[in-house]
Every structure is written in C-alpha cells, then in structure tokens.
Design a protein around this motif. Structure first.
Motif, PDB file in Angstrom:
ATOM      1  N   GLU A   1      -6.381  -2.942  12.503  1.00 41.95           N
ATOM      2  CA  GLU A   1      -7.457  -2.934  12.970  1.00 41.95           C
ATOM      3  C   GLU A   1      -7.979  -4.245  13.031  1.00 41.95           C
ATOM      4  O   GLU A   1      -8.668  -4.475  14.315  1.00 41.95           O
ATOM      5  CB  GLU A   1      -8.135  -2.708  11.156  1.00 41.95           C
ATOM      6  CG  GLU A   1     -10.259  -2.291  12.259  1.00 41.95           C
ATOM      7  CD  GLU A   1     -10.232  -1.509  11.771  1.00 41.95           C
ATOM      8  OE1 GLU A   1     -10.287  -0.598  10.340  1.00 41.95           O
ATOM      9  OE2 GLU A   1     -11.906  -1.517  11.044  1.00 41.95           O
ATOM     10  N   ALA A   2      -8.035  -5.139  12.459  1.00 46.36           N
ATOM     11  CA  ALA A   2      -7.952  -6.408  12.928  1.00 46.36           C
ATOM     12  C   ALA A   2      -7.597  -6.663  13.765  1.00 46.36           C
ATOM     13  O   ALA A   2      -8.253  -7.715  14.364  1.00 46.36           O
ATOM     14  CB  ALA A   2      -7.996  -7.566  11.335  1.00 46.36           C
TER      15      ALA A   2
ATOM     16  N   GLN B   1       0.660  -1.360  -0.085  1.00 45.31           N
ATOM     17  CA  GLN B   1      -0.056  -0.013   0.274  1.00 45.31           C
ATOM     18  C   GLN B   1       0.415   1.075  -0.120  1.00 45.31           C
ATOM     19  O   GLN B   1       0.889   2.230  -0.983  1.00 45.31           O
ATOM     20  CB  GLN B   1      -1.130  -0.013   1.539  1.00 45.31           C
ATOM     21  CG  GLN B   1      -2.022  -0.864   1.512  1.00 45.31           C
ATOM     22  CD  GLN B   1      -3.296  -0.712   0.201  1.00 45.31           C
ATOM     23  OE1 GLN B   1      -2.902  -0.421  -0.352  1.00 45.31           O
ATOM     24  NE2 GLN B   1      -4.424  -1.445   1.019  1.00 45.31           N
ATOM     25  N   LYS B   2       1.917   0.995   0.959  1.00 52.44           N
ATOM     26  CA  LYS B   2       2.485   2.446   1.256  1.00 52.44           C
ATOM     27  C   LYS B   2       3.214   2.680  -0.524  1.00 52.44           C
ATOM     28  O   LYS B   2       3.520   4.090  -0.924  1.00 52.44           O
ATOM     29  CB  LYS B   2       3.911   2.032   2.091  1.00 52.44           C
ATOM     30  CG  LYS B   2       4.649   3.531   2.603  1.00 52.44           C
ATOM     31  CD  LYS B   2       4.124   4.691   2.722  1.00 52.44           C
ATOM     32  CE  LYS B   2       5.188   5.963   3.197  1.00 52.44           C
ATOM     33  NZ  LYS B   2       4.412   6.824   3.439  1.00 52.44           N
ATOM     34  N   ASN B   3       3.391   1.779  -1.062  1.00 51.74           N
ATOM     35  CA  ASN B   3       4.877   2.136  -2.318  1.00 51.74           C
ATOM     36  C   ASN B   3       3.360   2.050  -3.267  1.00 51.74           C
ATOM     37  O   ASN B   3       3.877   1.396  -4.336  1.00 51.74           O
ATOM     38  CB  ASN B   3       5.577   0.345  -2.168  1.00 51.74           C
ATOM     39  CG  ASN B   3       6.705   1.132  -1.394  1.00 51.74           C
ATOM     40  OD1 ASN B   3       7.756   2.148  -1.301  1.00 51.74           O
ATOM     41  ND2 ASN B   3       6.820   0.472  -0.151  1.00 51.74           N
TER      42      ASN B   3
ATOM     43  N   GLY C   1       2.568   6.340   7.942  1.00 55.39           N
ATOM     44  CA  GLY C   1       1.699   6.894   7.493  1.00 55.39           C
ATOM     45  C   GLY C   1       0.673   6.250   8.531  1.00 55.39           C
ATOM     46  O   GLY C   1      -0.020   5.767   8.585  1.00 55.39           O
ATOM     47  N   LYS C   2      -0.189   7.136   9.365  1.00 62.79           N
ATOM     48  CA  LYS C   2      -1.326   6.493  10.881  1.00 62.79           C
ATOM     49  C   LYS C   2      -2.684   6.225  10.448  1.00 62.79           C
ATOM     50  O   LYS C   2      -2.282   5.498  10.048  1.00 62.79           O
ATOM     51  CB  LYS C   2      -1.083   8.219  11.050  1.00 62.79           C
ATOM     52  CG  LYS C   2      -2.041   8.197  12.518  1.00 62.79           C
ATOM     53  CD  LYS C   2      -1.971   9.709  13.834  1.00 62.79           C
ATOM     54  CE  LYS C   2      -3.092   9.544  14.801  1.00 62.79           C
ATOM     55  NZ  LYS C   2      -5.084   8.974  13.853  1.00 62.79           N
ATOM     56  N   ASP C   3      -2.594   6.642   8.814  1.00 65.45           N
ATOM     57  CA  ASP C   3      -4.050   6.220   8.533  1.00 65.45           C
ATOM     58  C   ASP C   3      -3.427   4.988   7.726  1.00 65.45           C
ATOM     59  O   ASP C   3      -4.462   3.708   7.979  1.00 65.45           O
ATOM     60  CB  ASP C   3      -4.421   6.862   7.196  1.00 65.45           C
ATOM     61  CG  ASP C   3      -5.690   8.268   7.981  1.00 65.45           C
ATOM     62  OD1 ASP C   3      -5.244   9.524   6.897  1.00 65.45           O
ATOM     63  OD2 ASP C   3      -5.268   8.289   9.001  1.00 65.45           O
ATOM     64  N   LEU C   4      -2.718   4.640   7.179  1.00 64.24           N
ATOM     65  CA  LEU C   4      -2.645   2.931   6.658  1.00 64.24           C
ATOM     66  C   LEU C   4      -1.761   2.528   8.066  1.00 64.24           C
ATOM     67  O   LEU C   4      -2.450   0.888   7.930  1.00 64.24           O
ATOM     68  CB  LEU C   4      -1.760   2.923   5.908  1.00 64.24           C
ATOM     69  CG  LEU C   4      -0.833   1.598   5.112  1.00 64.24           C
ATOM     70  CD1 LEU C   4      -1.493   0.920   5.173  1.00 64.24           C
ATOM     71  CD2 LEU C   4       0.182   2.326   4.069  1.00 64.24           C
ATOM     72  N   PHE C   5      -0.752   3.162   8.558  1.00 61.08           N
ATOM     73  CA  PHE C   5      -1.055   1.574   9.662  1.00 61.08           C
ATOM     74  C   PHE C   5      -2.399   1.135  10.597  1.00 61.08           C
ATOM     75  O   PHE C   5      -2.320   0.359  11.084  1.00 61.08           O
ATOM     76  CB  PHE C   5       0.072   2.658  10.827  1.00 61.08           C
ATOM     77  CG  PHE C   5       0.288   2.037  11.812  1.00 61.08           C
ATOM     78  CD1 PHE C   5      -0.001   2.070  13.461  1.00 61.08           C
ATOM     79  CD2 PHE C   5       1.631   1.250  11.756  1.00 61.08           C
ATOM     80  CE1 PHE C   5       0.747   0.742  13.677  1.00 61.08           C
ATOM     81  CE2 PHE C   5       2.382   0.448  12.541  1.00 61.08           C
ATOM     82  CZ  PHE C   5       1.539   0.108  13.609  1.00 61.08           C
TER      83      PHE C   5
END
Lengths: 243, 244
Positions: free
Chosen positions: B212-213, B22-24, B203-207
C-alpha cells in the motif's frame, strides 16, 4: 567427475573462492576463463554459467554462479572449520550481513578504482580526469570507514575472534586497487593490522599465489586487444557501470 | 521482548522482511522509520543502526541489518517451512545465488525507475529527461531477460515448484517501479504469471497490505511537499544523493 572451479584470478570473487578451496584442501580442477580474451563468451562456458561471469562452479551436474553462493556451498558441503561460516545463528548472520552489504560498497568502489586507474585508460587511450580518480578513492575510503566502524569495531575479525568468509571476501576486494599500484589501506593502521591477520590465517604463500595475477595486471592489461569488438563492448559496459 | 522490525514499507527490502514475518506468524513489533522525512538520520535510529538504513531487526540484544541476512536468520531461527530456505544444499545454493546476483542488477535497476519517476521531479522540479528514462527502462528490461533465462526459466518459481526467499525478494523489488506508475512486467506473460503465482503464495491480502505504502508514495510525497519548509528541505536533501 570432481569439482570444477571456473576462474580468472584478476577477479576478486574468483580469488576468494580459490583461496577458500585451497586453504581447506578441497580438491578441484582449475578451469581458466580468460576474461581478457573473451573466454566467458565461449559455448562451453555458457553451459556452466549463462550469465557469463566468473567465478562459476560445476559439481557433477550441478552448476552454480555468484561467489557468495559458491563459498557457502563449499563451506557446508565439505568438512571446513566452523569459523568460516559458523553454525551459530547470530555469528552466521554477521557473515551474511557483511556479504550482503559489501556488493554495492567495498566491492563496487574497489572495482571502480581498478577500472579507472588500470583498465579503462589503457583500453580507451584516454586518461581519467584526476578529480574522478580522487572521488573514486574518497568513496572507497568512506566505505572503509563504515567497515571499520560498523563491521570490525575494534574486533580482530568481522565476526569476532576468528576469520570467516566475511574477512576473506573483504580482503580480496581491498586488494584490487593494488593491481594499479594504489594501496587503499595506506594510512589506516587498524585495517592494515586486520589485513596482516587475515593474510596470516590464509597463509602467506597461498595469499601471494592467489594475488600474483592481479599484481601483474599492468602487463596483462597492456596485452589486451583494445580494438576487438568484444573489448569495445566491454569498455562501453564498464564506462556505464563505473562512471 | 518481541522481535522489533525497523522498517519503511516504501522500501523493497523492508517489504520482503515484513511479508516474511507476517506470513510465518512470527510475532514482531513494527517500528516505523519514515524515509521520506529522513527519520533514518535521527540520533535514536543511528544507535540502532549506524548504517542509517532499513530494514533492521532487534532480537533482544542482537541487532541485524541487510534484508538478505535478516531473512535467512529468521528462516533458520523460527524454523519456517523448508521451501523458503531449503535445507537441501543445492536448492539453498540456488536461493543464495539469486539473492547475491540481484544486489547489483535487478535491485538497483528497478529502484532506479522509481527514483527517476517519483524522486527526480521532486529534487529538480521537472520530469527526468526522456532519454535517461528510456535508458533506465531498457536496462531493467535487459536484467529481466537474464532473470527469466537464468533464474526463472520455465519453472513456476525460481528454485522450482515452491516459493522461496528468492521469489519474495524479487517481487518486492519488481513492485517498486509501480510506485511510479511503470509496470516492468507488462508485455511478458511468463513474468506476469510468475508474479500472480507469488502473490497467491504470499496471500493477496498480505501482499496488498505490504504494498500500500509504495503504491501511494507519489501522493504521500505531494502532500509532504505542501508541509513545513524544513520537512521539504530535509526530504529533498535526502533524495538528492541519488542524482549526483
């Protein structure tokens, strides 16, 4: 100052590094770290590897632990044939895949047999119950089945047609139980063929030389000072890790 | 066909791969394999990975398991920013060194806390014995001491001034105990500062999305165990292997 390799050839990952360096004519100074006498706890070695495990490497000012990292570093730094750690992304990934998987499977179970059959009974003066020894061998053989089905899959070598770091690391680990007189490959013809193939690639003289220390383990283990505080601490650590 | 990632975000190595993709901005299709209900044992998934483990990627005909191998493959194939897996031999070796060391130390010890806090009660019907729990926490604390002394030291990230695969894998593993309500970094300002730095770099959102799971795993399991008996039995059987 040239490359220094800090090794004790009782240790499987040390043998992989030793064989690789010698096979590829990489000049190095062999620095013995005698695990049996606690040399890994010396001040000098602490400067090389703060984790106090072998193998470790010193290349000028650069120190490095972990055989998997050392092997890749040597394969890339020195002019070694491509097949050891191929430049092709997918072949390289296959080597990385094996080297990652093997830590908690072949390596762990092979080590456990050596500990339960060889080291621990001598150091504690107590035999290990037969059912635990049988379980240890069964666990190794489960990993060997996976090795055959998933990693070798009828190919001559793990990556395909040529020997790589993956085969070298696998083989030194599968040799460890032989230090206690047990050949885990007995009854596994495909793996025995693979072993002979890899030995042939390494060269019999070098392979045997690298394994001489292991094959004399019974003698070296008997010579250990089981009453030293260091050895007693080691026993506790090993009993926890290989219960 | 886009890259396929077979994953369950309750699994630490799955999270590392997911975050990295996702980050990349590497396009991929997420194929969820729910470990809590034993989907890794399905016939269909066994055809993808005979090891019955996640994560696995499928890049056209090429299938690859083991997150450490997957991350390196992706970093090289997609030519991601150098800091993730540097071309410089010595920096790269430092990443390799950490990724190797953590397999038998930080990874199992951090995972053990989650298993004891969340899975053990499910298999046995009661909490893990206090002395065993304390032992597990002490083991993890010891490993974290080595992590700090040998790998992080006083650097911002494991290999220096920038985040790499080493920090990514480390943080995914160290989030696992939080799924059981235990923060292994509590009381260590150096390590919590490192964690904040890594979170920010990702990145806080991606992290948060990736985690979440695992942070809701305990609740997910509770509702699972109100489900059909076969599902409950399958889940228990799948966890039992951790507590031989």
């Amino acid at each position: 100052m040239g490359l220094e390799l800090y090794l004790d050839l009782h240790s499987q990952p040390c043998r992989a590094v030793y064989i690789f360096a010698k096979k590829n004519n990489i000049a190095f100074e062999f620095k013995l770290v005698n695990l049996g006498t606690g040399q890994q706890f010396s001040e000098e070695f602490g400067k090389v590897n703060a984790l106090r495990v072998v193998p470790a490497m010193k290349d000028g000012d650069f120190t490095l632990g972990e055989s998997v990292a050392i092997l890749k570093y040597l394969a890339c730094k020195y002019p070694t044939p491509d097949h050891w750690y191929p430049a092709d992304l997918q072949k390289r990934a296959r080597v990385d895949e094996y080297l990652s998987w093997q830590h908690m499977t072949i390596r762990y179970h092979g080590s456990r047999i050596f500990m339960l059959r060889g080291l621990l009974p001598t150091l504690t003066g107590q035999p290990i119950p037969k059912d635990r020894m049988d379980e240890a061998l069964e666990d190794l053989q489960k990993s060997m089945q996976t090795f055959e089905d998933k990693f070798l899959q009828g190919k001559p070598y793990i990556v395909g047609e040529k020997v790589s770091l993956a085969d070298l690391v696998a083989l030194v680990e599968l040799m460890q139980p032989l230090g206690t007189g047990v050949d885990p490959l007995e009854g596994w013809p495909k793996l025995i063929e693979w072993r002979e193939r890899v030995k042939g690639d390494v060269g019999k003289a070098l392979f045997d030389e690298a394994h001489e220390t292991l094959m004399k383990s019974k003698i070296s283990i008997k010579a250990l000072d089981r009453n030293s505080p260091m050895m007693q601490q080691l026993v506790k650590t090993l009993q926890k890790r290989y219960k | 066909m886009a890259l396929q990632l077979y994953a369950d975000l309750c699994s630490q190595p799955c999270r590392s791969v997911y975050i990295f993709l996702q980050k990349n901005n590497i396009p991929f299709q997420l194929k969820e394999i729910r470990l809590l209900v034993g989907e890794q044992h399905s016939e269909e998934f066994q055809k993808v990975n005979i090891l019955k483990k996640v994560p696995v990627i499928k890049d056209e005909d090429f299938t690859l398991a083991e997150s450490v191998a997957i991350l390196k493959y992706l970093a090289c194939k997609y030519q991601t920013p150098d800091h993730w897996y540097p071309a410089d031999l010595q920096k790269r070796a430092r990443v390799d060194e950490y990724l190797s060391w953590q397999q038998t130390t930080l990874r199992p010890q951090a995972g053990n806390i989650f298993r004891m806090k969340v899975l053990f009660p499910i298999v046995t019907g009661g909490p893990a014995p206090e002395d065993k729990m304390k032992e597990a926490q002490d083991e993890l604390t010891k490993v974290l001491e080595s992590f700090q002394e040998k790998f992080l030291q006083d650097k911002p990230f494991i290999i220096g001034t920038e985040i790499s695969l080493a920090d990514l894998v480390a943080i995914a593993e160290l989030m696992q105990p939080l799924g059981g309500g235990y923060d292994p970094l509590e009381g260590s300002p150096t390590l919590t500062a490192w964690r904040d730095r890594v979170k920010a770099a990702i990145g806080k959102d991606l992290f948060n999305k990736a985690h979440e799971a695992i942070l809701t795993a305990a609740e997910t399991l509770k509702s699972l165990f109100q489900g059909p008996p076969e599902t409950v039995a399958a889940a228990k059987a799948s966890f039992r292997k951790y507590f031989k």
